[in-house]
Design a protein around this motif. Structure first.
Motif, PDB file in Angstrom:
ATOM      1  N   SER A 144      -1.064 -11.523   4.192  1.00 29.93           N
ATOM      2  CA  SER A 144      -0.560 -11.551   5.568  1.00 29.93           C
ATOM      3  C   SER A 144      -0.771 -10.201   6.263  1.00 29.93           C
ATOM      4  O   SER A 144      -1.120 -10.146   7.443  1.00 29.93           O
ATOM      5  CB  SER A 144       0.922 -11.919   5.557  1.00 29.93           C
ATOM      6  N   LEU A 145      -0.560  -9.119   5.529  1.00 30.78           N
ATOM      7  CA  LEU A 145      -0.776  -7.773   6.081  1.00 30.78           C
ATOM      8  C   LEU A 145      -2.225  -7.595   6.531  1.00 30.78           C
ATOM      9  O   LEU A 145      -2.478  -7.128   7.647  1.00 30.78           O
ATOM     10  CB  LEU A 145      -0.422  -6.703   5.045  1.00 30.78           C
ATOM     11  N   PHE A 146      -3.175  -7.957   5.673  1.00 30.89           N
ATOM     12  CA  PHE A 146      -4.591  -7.820   6.039  1.00 30.89           C
ATOM     13  C   PHE A 146      -4.911  -8.614   7.301  1.00 30.89           C
ATOM     14  O   PHE A 146      -5.616  -8.139   8.180  1.00 30.89           O
ATOM     15  CB  PHE A 146      -5.514  -8.257   4.889  1.00 30.89           C
TER      16      PHE A 146
ATOM     17  N   ASN B 130       2.143   3.651  18.118  1.00 32.86           N
ATOM     18  CA  ASN B 130       1.510   2.343  18.012  1.00 32.86           C
ATOM     19  C   ASN B 130       2.037   1.642  16.760  1.00 32.86           C
ATOM     20  O   ASN B 130       1.638   1.958  15.647  1.00 32.86           O
ATOM     21  CB  ASN B 130      -0.012   2.491  17.947  1.00 32.86           C
ATOM     22  N   GLN B 131       2.930   0.683  16.950  1.00 35.17           N
ATOM     23  CA  GLN B 131       3.538  -0.036  15.832  1.00 35.17           C
ATOM     24  C   GLN B 131       2.510  -0.821  15.018  1.00 35.17           C
ATOM     25  O   GLN B 131       2.757  -1.142  13.858  1.00 35.17           O
ATOM     26  CB  GLN B 131       4.596  -1.019  16.349  1.00 35.17           C
ATOM     27  N   TYR B 132       1.389  -1.126  15.619  1.00 40.53           N
ATOM     28  CA  TYR B 132       0.401  -1.980  14.967  1.00 40.53           C
ATOM     29  C   TYR B 132      -0.804  -1.208  14.438  1.00 40.53           C
ATOM     30  O   TYR B 132      -1.798  -1.815  14.058  1.00 40.53           O
ATOM     31  CB  TYR B 132      -0.027  -3.099  15.929  1.00 40.53           C
ATOM     32  N   SER B 133      -0.691   0.115  14.395  1.00 42.70           N
ATOM     33  CA  SER B 133      -1.776   0.902  13.803  1.00 42.70           C
ATOM     34  C   SER B 133      -1.821   0.635  12.300  1.00 42.70           C
ATOM     35  O   SER B 133      -0.838   0.166  11.706  1.00 42.70           O
ATOM     36  CB  SER B 133      -1.556   2.395  14.056  1.00 42.70           C
ATOM     37  N   LEU B 134      -2.938   0.946  11.696  1.00 47.52           N
ATOM     38  CA  LEU B 134      -3.110   0.723  10.259  1.00 47.52           C
ATOM     39  C   LEU B 134      -2.015   1.439   9.466  1.00 47.52           C
ATOM     40  O   LEU B 134      -1.361   0.829   8.603  1.00 47.52           O
ATOM     41  CB  LEU B 134      -4.498   1.212   9.818  1.00 47.52           C
ATOM     42  N   ILE B 135      -1.759   2.687   9.774  1.00 47.35           N
ATOM     43  CA  ILE B 135      -0.754   3.475   9.048  1.00 47.35           C
ATOM     44  C   ILE B 135       0.635   2.867   9.209  1.00 47.35           C
ATOM     45  O   ILE B 135       1.376   2.721   8.231  1.00 47.35           O
ATOM     46  CB  ILE B 135      -0.763   4.945   9.540  1.00 47.35           C
ATOM     47  N   ASN B 136       1.009   2.508  10.423  1.00 49.51           N
ATOM     48  CA  ASN B 136       2.343   1.954  10.651  1.00 49.51           C
ATOM     49  C   ASN B 136       2.509   0.578  10.010  1.00 49.51           C
ATOM     50  O   ASN B 136       3.596   0.246   9.531  1.00 49.51           O
ATOM     51  CB  ASN B 136       2.673   1.919  12.136  1.00 49.51           C
TER      52      ASN B 136
ATOM     53  N   LYS C 202       3.059   1.316   6.353  1.00 49.87           N
ATOM     54  CA  LYS C 202       4.432   1.795   6.143  1.00 49.87           C
ATOM     55  C   LYS C 202       5.406   0.616   6.171  1.00 49.87           C
ATOM     56  O   LYS C 202       6.301   0.515   5.330  1.00 49.87           O
ATOM     57  CB  LYS C 202       4.831   2.798   7.231  1.00 49.87           C
ATOM     58  N   GLY C 203       5.236  -0.246   7.156  1.00 53.20           N
ATOM     59  CA  GLY C 203       6.096  -1.421   7.265  1.00 53.20           C
ATOM     60  C   GLY C 203       5.989  -2.309   6.032  1.00 53.20           C
ATOM     61  O   GLY C 203       6.996  -2.833   5.539  1.00 53.20           O
ATOM     62  N   TYR C 204       4.780  -2.431   5.514  1.00 54.59           N
ATOM     63  CA  TYR C 204       4.556  -3.226   4.306  1.00 54.59           C
ATOM     64  C   TYR C 204       5.306  -2.609   3.123  1.00 54.59           C
ATOM     65  O   TYR C 204       5.941  -3.324   2.334  1.00 54.59           O
ATOM     66  CB  TYR C 204       3.059  -3.323   4.021  1.00 54.59           C
ATOM     67  N   GLY C 205       5.259  -1.301   3.023  1.00 57.20           N
ATOM     68  CA  GLY C 205       5.975  -0.613   1.948  1.00 57.20           C
ATOM     69  C   GLY C 205       7.474  -0.870   2.014  1.00 57.20           C
ATOM     70  O   GLY C 205       8.114  -1.177   1.004  1.00 57.20           O
TER      71      GLY C 205
END
Length: 176
Positions: free
Chosen positions: A87-89, A139-145, A148-151
């Protein structure tokens, strides 16, 4: 974890991931504001826990040895890990490649929802403006964010998984 149990958890993880993608696509297609609703997030959390619990139950049924806490937690967490990773990807591709404008729209909707919620709780205007400013800058939807949210999601699911594992583990037989 035994091989049949691992296979079940992997299958359920893939089913979970595909189901989450379908839910995201439907929410994206029909109403982006669903992503800002608290009940939508809680429903997704419950769905993930139910699917992972089903995988744990099935893994327990096919287990040929004592189904220990470690086995129960492993079955649960493997399902959650794979499903949410898939789902993350998809989320990264959707909001960074396919339609970055949807991410901007969602950020605006989230800001509006946050303002309403903070005003409802009686937060001071200065505190509301500061929180909203931070949201606009990041940007909440950046790769890094998203990573982080996934973690943080995995940590939450792992805590729930500890409870699920306690429920599904088998106790050592004792001769008393």
């Amino acid at each position: 974890m035994e091989k049949p149990a691992k296979k079940i958890s992997t299958s359920y993880g893939v089913y979970l991931g595909l189901s989450l993608i379908l839910i995201v696509v439907l929410a994206y297609a029909f109403d982006l504001s669903l992503f800002t609703k608290w009940w939508f997030g809680v429903s997704l959390l419950a769905f993930v826990v139910i699917m992972a619990s089903m995988a744990t139950s099935k893994a327990k049924k096919v287990s040929t040895s004592l189904f220990k806490f470690k086995d129960a937690f492993g079955a649960y967490f493997l399902t959650v890990f794979l499903g949410t990773l898939i789902s993350l990807f998809f989320g990264i591709i959707l909001f960074n490649v396919i339609d970055p404008e949807a991410a901007e729209t969602l950020t605006e909707l989230t800001i509006e929802t946050t303002r309403d919620m903070m005003e409802g709780f009686g937060a001071p205007e200065a505190q509301i403006n500061e929180a909203l400013q931070k949201m606009q800058e990041e940007n909440q939807y950046s790769l890094i964010n998203q990573l982080k949210g996934y973690g943080f999601q995995l940590i939450l699911y792992a805590l729930i998984g500890l409870i699920v594992a306690l429920i599904f583990k088998e106790k050592e037989p004792t001769n008393v």
